[in-house]
Design a protein around this motif. Structure first.
Motif, mmCIF file in Angstrom:
data_model
loop_
_atom_site.group_PDB
_atom_site.id
_atom_site.type_symbol
_atom_site.label_atom_id
_atom_site.label_comp_id
_atom_site.label_asym_id
_atom_site.label_seq_id
_atom_site.Cartn_x
_atom_site.Cartn_y
_atom_site.Cartn_z
ATOM 1 N N PHE A 324 0.814 -1.209 0.000
ATOM 2 C CA PHE A 324 0.000 0.000 0.000
ATOM 3 C C PHE A 324 0.853 1.268 0.000
ATOM 4 C CE2 PHE A 324 -2.554 -3.284 2.162
ATOM 5 C CZ PHE A 324 -3.609 -3.343 1.264
ATOM 6 N N ALA A 325 2.143 1.118 -0.198
ATOM 7 C CA ALA A 325 3.019 2.286 -0.253
ATOM 8 C C ALA A 325 2.781 3.067 -1.545
ATOM 9 C CB ALA A 325 4.479 1.861 -0.155
ATOM 10 N N LEU A 326 3.147 4.344 -1.520
ATOM 11 C CA LEU A 326 2.987 5.175 -2.706
ATOM 12 C C LEU A 326 3.815 4.648 -3.865
ATOM 13 C CD1 LEU A 326 1.771 7.729 -3.957
ATOM 14 C CD2 LEU A 326 3.751 9.000 -3.089
ATOM 15 N N LEU A 327 5.001 4.169 -3.553
ATOM 16 C CA LEU A 327 5.870 3.560 -4.565
ATOM 17 C C LEU A 327 6.224 2.152 -4.089
ATOM 18 C CD1 LEU A 327 8.264 6.558 -5.357
ATOM 19 C CD2 LEU A 327 6.323 5.767 -6.719
ATOM 20 N N PRO A 328 5.380 1.172 -4.373
ATOM 21 C CA PRO A 328 5.661 -0.191 -3.901
ATOM 22 C C PRO A 328 6.922 -0.740 -4.543
ATOM 23 C CG PRO A 328 3.836 -0.192 -5.464
ATOM 24 C CD PRO A 328 4.145 1.250 -5.162
ATOM 25 N N PRO A 329 7.689 -1.542 -3.817
ATOM 26 C CA PRO A 329 8.941 -2.086 -4.377
ATOM 27 C C PRO A 329 8.665 -3.088 -5.491
ATOM 28 C CG PRO A 329 8.446 -3.103 -2.268
ATOM 29 C CD PRO A 329 7.447 -2.002 -2.443
ATOM 30 N N GLN A 330 9.550 -3.103 -6.460
ATOM 31 C CA GLN A 330 9.492 -4.060 -7.561
ATOM 32 C C GLN A 330 10.664 -5.028 -7.400
ATOM 33 O OE1 GLN A 330 7.101 -4.388 -9.763
ATOM 34 N NE2 GLN A 330 5.951 -2.611 -9.017
ATOM 35 N N ASN A 331 10.385 -6.164 -6.801
ATOM 36 C CA ASN A 331 11.458 -7.107 -6.498
ATOM 37 C C ASN A 331 11.972 -7.832 -7.732
ATOM 38 O OD1 ASN A 331 11.313 -6.505 -3.778
ATOM 39 N ND2 ASN A 331 9.732 -8.038 -3.406
ATOM 40 N N ALA A 332 11.285 -7.650 -8.855
ATOM 41 C CA ALA A 332 11.733 -8.337 -10.075
ATOM 42 C C ALA A 332 12.839 -7.577 -10.788
ATOM 43 C CB ALA A 332 10.555 -8.537 -11.025
ATOM 44 N N THR A 333 13.266 -6.431 -10.262
ATOM 45 C CA THR A 333 14.300 -5.633 -10.912
ATOM 46 C C THR A 333 15.561 -5.641 -10.053
ATOM 47 O OG1 THR A 333 13.537 -3.627 -9.815
ATOM 48 C CG2 THR A 333 12.569 -4.129 -11.953
ATOM 49 N N GLY A 334 16.726 -5.703 -10.711
ATOM 50 C CA GLY A 334 17.995 -5.606 -10.003
ATOM 51 C C GLY A 334 18.277 -6.804 -9.119
ATOM 52 N N ASN A 335 19.273 -6.625 -8.261
ATOM 53 C CA ASN A 335 19.623 -7.677 -7.312
ATOM 54 C C ASN A 335 18.564 -7.760 -6.229
ATOM 55 O OD1 ASN A 335 22.007 -8.179 -8.684
ATOM 56 N ND2 ASN A 335 23.116 -6.602 -7.521
ATOM 57 N N PHE A 336 18.334 -8.947 -5.751
ATOM 58 C CA PHE A 336 17.269 -9.179 -4.766
ATOM 59 C C PHE A 336 17.868 -9.545 -3.421
ATOM 60 C CE2 PHE A 336 14.599 -12.327 -2.553
ATOM 61 C CZ PHE A 336 13.531 -11.488 -2.217
ATOM 62 N N THR A 337 17.393 -8.893 -2.396
ATOM 63 C CA THR A 337 17.732 -9.233 -1.018
ATOM 64 C C THR A 337 16.436 -9.383 -0.247
ATOM 65 O OG1 THR A 337 19.801 -7.978 -1.125
ATOM 66 C CG2 THR A 337 18.939 -8.513 1.065
ATOM 67 N N LYS A 338 16.225 -10.548 0.317
ATOM 68 C CA LYS A 338 14.979 -10.795 1.035
ATOM 69 C C LYS A 338 14.904 -9.950 2.292
ATOM 70 C CE LYS A 338 12.126 -14.405 3.085
ATOM 71 N NZ LYS A 338 11.981 -15.844 3.380
ATOM 72 N N VAL A 339 13.802 -9.251 2.438
ATOM 73 C CA VAL A 339 13.545 -8.417 3.605
ATOM 74 C C VAL A 339 12.232 -8.869 4.225
ATOM 75 C CG1 VAL A 339 13.149 -6.079 4.457
ATOM 76 C CG2 VAL A 339 14.766 -6.464 2.587
ATOM 77 N N VAL A 340 12.258 -9.129 5.517
ATOM 78 C CA VAL A 340 11.031 -9.541 6.204
ATOM 79 C C VAL A 340 10.026 -8.397 6.158
ATOM 80 C CG1 VAL A 340 10.046 -10.318 8.379
ATOM 81 C CG2 VAL A 340 12.312 -11.098 7.689
ATOM 82 N N GLN A 341 8.831 -8.673 5.651
ATOM 83 C CA GLN A 341 7.815 -7.642 5.498
ATOM 84 C C GLN A 341 7.014 -7.481 6.793
ATOM 85 O OE1 GLN A 341 7.553 -5.786 2.587
ATOM 86 N NE2 GLN A 341 9.438 -6.908 2.141
ATOM 87 N N ARG A 342 6.341 -6.351 6.882
ATOM 88 C CA ARG A 342 5.515 -6.044 8.043
ATOM 89 C C ARG A 342 4.040 -6.055 7.640
ATOM 90 N NH1 ARG A 342 8.056 -5.449 13.262
ATOM 91 N NH2 ARG A 342 10.263 -5.112 12.810
ATOM 92 N N VAL A 343 3.202 -6.608 8.506
ATOM 93 C CA VAL A 343 1.757 -6.683 8.254
ATOM 94 C C VAL A 343 1.039 -5.857 9.318
ATOM 95 C CG1 VAL A 343 -0.244 -8.193 8.025
ATOM 96 C CG2 VAL A 343 2.017 -8.988 7.280
ATOM 97 N N PRO A 344 0.315 -4.804 8.938
ATOM 98 C CA PRO A 344 -0.408 -4.001 9.930
ATOM 99 C C PRO A 344 -1.559 -4.788 10.552
ATOM 100 C CG PRO A 344 -0.079 -2.768 7.887
ATOM 101 C CD PRO A 344 0.264 -4.199 7.595
ATOM 102 N N VAL A 345 -1.656 -4.706 11.873
ATOM 103 C CA VAL A 345 -2.724 -5.369 12.636
ATOM 104 C C VAL A 345 -3.408 -4.299 13.477
ATOM 105 C CG1 VAL A 345 -3.281 -7.104 14.375
ATOM 106 C CG2 VAL A 345 -1.477 -7.550 12.695
#
Length: 391
Positions: A324-345
Motif C-alpha cells: 500500500f506504499a505510494l511507490l511499492p517495491p518491484q522485487n523483479a528488478t535488479g539484485n534481490f535481497t529478502k527483507v522480512v515484510q511487516r503486516v499491519p494489525v
C-alpha cells in the motif's frame, strides 16, 4: 647487630619448587562440603530454571508475539467548508473538547442569505403561476362544457331541419306545397348544418385550449420544483456558513483565524476522536501465522511507564505495508535481497477514563498478542498440506 646484607642471589628454580610444594599442601575448595553442596544446589536451581523456561516457552512463550513497531491512531475528521467566504467567528480553541453538533466557526452569511431569499421569492412566483394555470384549465373546461351543450342543440336543430325537408319535399314536387316554403326549409337546414359544424369546431378548440392550459400548468409545476431545488441548495449553502463538529473529540491543528478568507475544501482544523483510539501494530510476516481477530493483547505505552493496558485484535491488513506504499517495491528488478515484510494489525484499546486523558494518536507502544487459541490451526494447516501432497 649483624651488618650482613640480605641475600639477593636466591635460586629462581628453588623458589618455584617451594611454591609448588606450598600449593600441594593447600586443600582443594571442592573438597569442602559446603562449597560442593552450594555448587550442587546452584546447578539444580539453574537446571530447574532452564526446564521451567523450556516448559513455559513450549506452552506459552512461543505463542506470544510482540513488537515495538506500534502506534496509537484515531480516525480524525478534517473540518473544511463547502463554500467560500470570510470567517467572522471562531468558536473553539486549540485542544478543546467538543461534542457532535457543536458549532466550530462561522462564515459571513449575507450573500448566501440573499440568495436564499431570492430562491424563496421565485418559489412564490412559481406557485402563483400554478394557481393561474389551474384557473385557466378550469375556465377552459367550462368553455368545453358550453361548446358541447351548443353542439347538442345544433344537432337537434339539424335533425329537425332534415325531417322538415324530407316531409315537405314530396308535397312541393306534387304541387301540394309552394316552392318558396321548401326553399325556406332547405335554407333552415343549411343554417342548422352550419351551426352544428361551428359547435363541433368550438368543441375541438376548447379541447385544444385545455391541452395548452394543462401544458402550461405542468410547466409551472416543473418550474416550482426547480425553484424548490434551487431554494434547497441555497438553504444548504446558507446552513454551511456555520461549521459544526461531526463527531466527539478534541480540536487539533487549528489554522483558521477571524477575517481569513477560506475556500471550499480548505482545512481549517481537525477533530480527533480521542475516545475512539485504536492501535496499529506492524508485526513481522513470521509472527502473524497464528494471529486471528478476537485474540487478547497486552499494551505498554511509553507515556504510562509501569502500566499495562489490554486490547483485542480487531482485524489484520489484507496486504503488507509495502503493497500500500505510494511507490511499492518491484522485487523483479535488479539484485534481490529478502527483507522480512511487516503486516499491519489493528487492535482495539481497552483503557479507562484516566488513561484516555493521556493517550493521543502517534504515541509509541509495545504490544504482545496471545495467539494460543489458534495453535491448533498450525496442526490443521500441516494436515491439509499432507493430504494435498498425498493426493
Amino acid at each position: 647487630m649483624s651488618d650482613k646484607p640480605p641475600r639477593h642471589d636466591a635460586d629462581p628454580e628453588q623458589t618455584t619448587e617451594d611454591e609448588k610444594a606450598d600449593s600441594e599442601q593447600k586443600p582443594s575448595p571442592l573438597k569442602n562440603p559446603k562449597v560442593r553442596w552450594t555448587l550442587i544446589i546452584l546447578g539444580v536451581v539453574v537446571l530447574i530454571g532452564l526446564l521451567a523456561w523450556l516448559v513455559y516457552h513450549l506452552l506459552v512463550g512461543r505463542y506470544l508475539q510482540d513488537t515495538n513497531n506500534a502506534y496509537l491512531q484515531a480516525d480524525a475528521v478534517a473540518v473544511a467548508p463547502r463554500i467560500n467566504g470570510y470567517v467572522t467567528e471562531v468558536l473553539v480553541q486549540d485542544n478543546q473538547w467538543v461534542k457532535a453538533g457543536e458549532p466550530l466557526l462561522r462564515i459571513d452569511p449575507r450573500t448566501y442569505r440573499a440568495t436564499l431569499d431570492q430562491a424563496e421569492a421565485v418559489i412564490a412566483v412559481r406557485e402563483a403561476d400554478i394557481a393561474a394555470a389551474q384557473a385557466n384549465v378550469q375556465g377552459q373546461g367550462a368553455s368545453l362544457q358550453q361548446a358541447r351543450t351548443q353542439n347538442t342543440a345544433a344537432a337537434a336543430s339539424l335533425a329537425f331541419a332534415k325531417a322538415e325537408v324530407a316531409r315537405f319535399a314530396p308535397l312541393a314536387a306534387s304541387g301540394a306545397d309552394t316552392h318558396e316554403h321548401i326553399e325556406s326549409l332547405r335554407h333552415d337546414l343549411q343554417r342548422a348544418q352550419a351551426q352544428f359544424d361551428a359547435a363541433q369546431a368550438q368543441i375541438s378548440g376548447a379541447q385544444s385550449q385545455i391541452e395548452a392550459s394543462t401544458a402550461q400548468l405542468e410547466q409551472a409545476q416543473a418550474g416550482l420544483k426547480q425553484a424548490q431545488a434551487d431554494a434547497d441548495q441555497a438553504r444548504v449553502a446558507f446552513e454551511d456558513t456555520e461549521l459544526t463538529a461531526r463527531i466527539d473529540g478534541r480540536i487539533g491543528n487549528k489554522t483558521v483565524q477571524v477575517g481569513q478568507f477560506v475556500s471550499a475544501g480548505t482545512r481549517t482544523m481537525t477533530v480527533v476522536p480521542v475516545a475512539s483510539l485504536y492501535l496499529s501494530a506492524n508485526f513481522k510476516e513470521t509472527q502473524v501465522g497464528l494471529m486471528r481477530p478476537g485474540q487478547p493483547a497486552e499494551i505498554k505505552v511509553d507515556a504510562l511507564p509501569g502500566t499495562t493496558l489490554h486490547g483485542t485484535v480487531e482485524s489484520i491488513s489484507p496486504g503488507t505495508g509495502a503493497q500500500f506504499a505510494l511507490l511499492p517495491p518491484q522485487n523483479a528488478t535488479g539484485n534481490f535481497t529478502k527483507v522480512v515484510q511487516r503486516v499491519p494489525v489493528r487492535i482495539r484499546v481497552d483503557a479507562g477514563e484516566e488513561a484516555r486523558k493521556v493517550l493521543v494518536p502517534g504515541m509509541s507502544v509495545e504490544v504482545t498478542v496471545d495467539t494460543r487459541n489458534a495453535r491448533d490451526a498450525r496442526e490443521r494447516t500441516e494436515q491439509e498440506a499432507e493430504e494435498r501432497a498425498a493426493k
